[in-house]
Design a protein around this motif. Structure first.
Motif, PDB file in Angstrom:
ATOM      1  N   MET A 110       1.577  -3.734   8.264  1.00 49.28           N
ATOM      2  CA  MET A 110       1.725  -3.813   6.742  1.00 49.28           C
ATOM      3  C   MET A 110       0.702  -4.763   6.167  1.00 49.28           C
ATOM      4  N   LEU A 111       0.552  -4.433   4.938  1.00 51.99           N
ATOM      5  CA  LEU A 111      -0.578  -5.280   4.410  1.00 51.99           C
ATOM      6  C   LEU A 111       0.260  -6.610   3.712  1.00 51.99           C
ATOM      7  N   GLN A 112      -0.445  -7.718   3.803  1.00 56.38           N
ATOM      8  CA  GLN A 112       0.208  -8.946   2.859  1.00 56.38           C
ATOM      9  C   GLN A 112      -0.148  -8.743   1.414  1.00 56.38           C
ATOM     10  N   PRO A 113       0.861  -9.153   0.487  1.00 53.12           N
ATOM     11  CA  PRO A 113       0.586  -9.286  -0.905  1.00 53.12           C
ATOM     12  C   PRO A 113      -0.780 -10.053  -0.905  1.00 53.12           C
ATOM     13  N   PRO A 114      -1.340  -9.861  -2.117  1.00 52.54           N
ATOM     14  CA  PRO A 114      -2.903 -10.525  -2.083  1.00 52.54           C
ATOM     15  C   PRO A 114      -2.651 -12.109  -2.416  1.00 52.54           C
ATOM     16  N   HIS A 115      -1.215 -12.651  -2.752  1.00 55.64           N
ATOM     17  CA  HIS A 115      -1.223 -13.971  -3.189  1.00 55.64           C
ATOM     18  C   HIS A 115      -0.354 -14.425  -2.071  1.00 55.64           C
ATOM     19  N   SER A 116      -0.128 -14.013  -0.844  1.00 55.03           N
ATOM     20  CA  SER A 116       0.724 -14.657   0.023  1.00 55.03           C
ATOM     21  C   SER A 116       0.294 -16.010   0.460  1.00 55.03           C
ATOM     22  N   SER A 117      -1.289 -16.433   0.498  1.00 55.82           N
ATOM     23  CA  SER A 117      -1.670 -17.428   0.948  1.00 55.82           C
ATOM     24  C   SER A 117      -1.762 -18.578  -0.027  1.00 55.82           C
ATOM     25  N   LEU A 118      -1.158 -18.151  -1.444  1.00 53.09           N
ATOM     26  CA  LEU A 118      -1.536 -19.104  -2.486  1.00 53.09           C
ATOM     27  C   LEU A 118      -0.722 -20.299  -2.603  1.00 53.09           C
ATOM     28  N   ARG A 131       3.177  -8.798  -6.365  1.00 55.13           N
ATOM     29  CA  ARG A 131       4.124  -9.490  -5.393  1.00 55.13           C
ATOM     30  C   ARG A 131       5.104  -8.528  -4.910  1.00 55.13           C
ATOM     31  N   ARG A 132       5.652  -7.653  -6.284  1.00 50.73           N
ATOM     32  CA  ARG A 132       6.724  -6.903  -5.994  1.00 50.73           C
ATOM     33  C   ARG A 132       6.498  -5.715  -5.349  1.00 50.73           C
ATOM     34  N   ASP A 133       5.659  -4.728  -5.798  1.00 49.06           N
ATOM     35  CA  ASP A 133       5.612  -3.643  -4.863  1.00 49.06           C
ATOM     36  C   ASP A 133       4.167  -2.790  -4.670  1.00 49.06           C
ATOM     37  N   GLU A 134       3.230  -3.313  -4.998  1.00 50.09           N
ATOM     38  CA  GLU A 134       1.933  -2.648  -4.988  1.00 50.09           C
ATOM     39  C   GLU A 134       1.058  -3.521  -4.174  1.00 50.09           C
ATOM     40  N   ALA A 135       1.519  -4.105  -3.145  1.00 49.01           N
ATOM     41  CA  ALA A 135       0.329  -4.755  -2.480  1.00 49.01           C
ATOM     42  C   ALA A 135      -0.417  -3.987  -1.750  1.00 49.01           C
ATOM     43  N   GLY A 136      -0.046  -2.769  -1.212  1.00 49.56           N
ATOM     44  CA  GLY A 136      -0.909  -1.796  -0.668  1.00 49.56           C
ATOM     45  C   GLY A 136      -2.109  -1.483  -1.302  1.00 49.56           C
ATOM     46  N   LEU A 137      -2.300  -1.498  -2.642  1.00 49.92           N
ATOM     47  CA  LEU A 137      -3.104  -1.185  -3.480  1.00 49.92           C
ATOM     48  C   LEU A 137      -4.430  -2.363  -3.290  1.00 49.92           C
ATOM     49  N   PHE A 138      -4.203  -3.332  -3.101  1.00 45.92           N
ATOM     50  CA  PHE A 138      -5.195  -4.310  -3.280  1.00 45.92           C
ATOM     51  C   PHE A 138      -6.238  -4.594  -2.244  1.00 45.92           C
ATOM     52  N   PHE A 139      -5.802  -4.305  -0.937  1.00 47.32           N
ATOM     53  CA  PHE A 139      -6.854  -4.442   0.082  1.00 47.32           C
ATOM     54  C   PHE A 139      -7.013  -2.872   0.735  1.00 47.32           C
ATOM     55  N   ALA A 140      -8.348  -2.817   1.315  1.00 39.33           N
ATOM     56  CA  ALA A 140      -8.721  -1.647   1.721  1.00 39.33           C
ATOM     57  C   ALA A 140      -8.152  -1.464   3.321  1.00 39.33           C
ATOM     58  N   PRO A 141      -7.668  -0.414   3.580  1.00 40.02           N
ATOM     59  CA  PRO A 141      -7.317  -0.091   4.798  1.00 40.02           C
ATOM     60  C   PRO A 141      -8.545   0.294   5.723  1.00 40.02           C
ATOM     61  N   SER A 142      -8.706  -0.059   7.197  1.00 36.41           N
ATOM     62  CA  SER A 142      -9.806   0.067   7.700  1.00 36.41           C
ATOM     63  C   SER A 142     -10.448   1.572   7.479  1.00 36.41           C
ATOM     64  N   LYS A 143     -11.803   1.602   7.407  1.00 42.99           N
ATOM     65  CA  LYS A 143     -12.256   2.910   7.493  1.00 42.99           C
ATOM     66  C   LYS A 143     -11.911   4.048   6.252  1.00 42.99           C
ATOM     67  N   GLU A 144     -11.686   3.089   4.989  1.00 42.76           N
ATOM     68  CA  GLU A 144     -11.469   3.995   3.921  1.00 42.76           C
ATOM     69  C   GLU A 144     -12.577   4.638   3.252  1.00 42.76           C
ATOM     70  N   PRO A 145     -12.297   5.950   3.054  1.00 42.68           N
ATOM     71  CA  PRO A 145     -13.495   6.621   2.584  1.00 42.68           C
ATOM     72  C   PRO A 145     -13.933   6.120   0.898  1.00 42.68           C
ATOM     73  N   THR A 146     -15.002   6.171   0.663  1.00 44.87           N
ATOM     74  CA  THR A 146     -15.341   5.582  -0.810  1.00 44.87           C
ATOM     75  C   THR A 146     -14.679   6.175  -1.832  1.00 44.87           C
ATOM     76  N   ALA A 147     -14.485   7.510  -1.892  1.00 44.79           N
ATOM     77  CA  ALA A 147     -13.434   7.881  -2.989  1.00 44.79           C
ATOM     78  C   ALA A 147     -12.352   7.527  -3.000  1.00 44.79           C
TER      79      ALA A 147
END
Ligand code: SF4
Length: 124
Positions: free
Chosen positions: A1-9, A37-53
């Protein structure tokens, strides 16, 4: 699971610029109001081997979330100051932040080269 972008803040010390939203709690850390922080955290960081499009589509979706975030300015400045090397922060991708930082460095160099060209020098 991806962490929210600001979990380290929790440890980030970023001067808050809150004049744009006076209705907010001025004492709360800015990231407590992060929309992502609420529900879109998966949008903010790329999963590995993500195609450009897929990356471009995901980043645009993340930017739409950022556009309605009340702490976008603080978030962006945090990401620039750290600097955060990955992910969308404050409506900017990592590549876009590198461009902003390069512009700031160039501006600082130019100011150092000609420090007397500002309004104070002109007035004096
Ligand atoms: S500006 Fe974007 S990345 Fe930053 S806290 Fe808001 S939603 Fe999250």
């Amino acid at each position: 699971m991806l962490q929210p972008p600001h979990s380290s803040l929790q440890i980030a010390a970023v001067p808050a610029r809150r004049a744009a939203a006076p209705d907010r709690d001025q004492d709360a850390p800015w990231h407590t109001e992060a929309v992502c922080r609420r529900d879109e955290a998966g949008l903010f960081f790329a999963p590995s081997k993500e195609p450009t499009a897929a990356r471009l589509s995901r980043e645009e979706a993340a930017k739409r979330v950022c556009a309605r975030c009340p702490v976008m300015v603080e978030c962006r400045e945090h990401a620039l100051l750290q600097p955060e090397p990955y992910g969308v922060w404050g409506g900017l991708t990592a590549a876009e932040r590198r461009v902003v930082l390069a512009r700031r460095r160039r501006r600082e160099i130019e100011l150092k080269k000609s420090p007397r060209q500002g309004p104070i020098a002109a007035a004096g």
